[in-house]
Write a protein that holds these residues in place. Sequence first.
Motif, PDB file in Angstrom:
ATOM      1  N   ALA A  88      45.189  -6.187 105.401  1.00 34.38           N
ATOM      2  CA  ALA A  88      46.163  -5.291 104.765  1.00 34.38           C
ATOM      3  C   ALA A  88      45.459  -4.112 104.097  1.00 34.38           C
ATOM      4  N   THR A  93      46.641   1.014 112.164  1.00 30.93           N
ATOM      5  CA  THR A  93      48.095   0.906 111.993  1.00 30.93           C
ATOM      6  C   THR A  93      48.861   1.213 113.268  1.00 30.93           C
ATOM      7  N   THR A 110      50.271  -4.794 113.324  1.00 34.17           N
ATOM      8  CA  THR A 110      50.478  -5.442 112.035  1.00 34.17           C
ATOM      9  C   THR A 110      49.176  -6.093 111.577  1.00 34.17           C
TER      10      THR A 110
END
Length: 147
Positions: A88, A93, A110
């Motif tokens: 994250a 992306t 993701t």
Amino acid sequence: MNALVCKVCGHIALSGDAPENCPCCGSPKTAFENKDDAVKTPENPAEMTEGEKKHTPNLTIVKECGLIPGACQDIHAKMGEIIHPMTAEHSITWIDFYIEKVFVSRITLTPDKCQPAGALHLNQGSGKLSVISNCNVHGSWLAEADL
């Protein structure tokens, strides 16, 4: 590299002109802004730094498609000679594909669920392929190849 970038989704207009509507998010032409550092490429492709090796798309063109034989060719785009992290905090992306500077497709990735790679099945046999990957920390990176 100087280019027009959609302020909403980050799509880059390689053709030099902003489209009437962004092909990725639908935003109007007015959502595009000129950015001097929109796309990065390695300073010296023969001697890339570790960061360049993690971000520059590594392209493989398979002339005979394994999924739809005789109808298309496969484009494999892996982010980096050194595989890019997918957390994250630091991830790829999206990956955008262009032929002759015209947008073809976007693959959205993701973090923690996807690898930093994508594939596309093209029914076009020739032209200049451009692939741009976007790192959420280090920006957008370009690689090109002839189909």
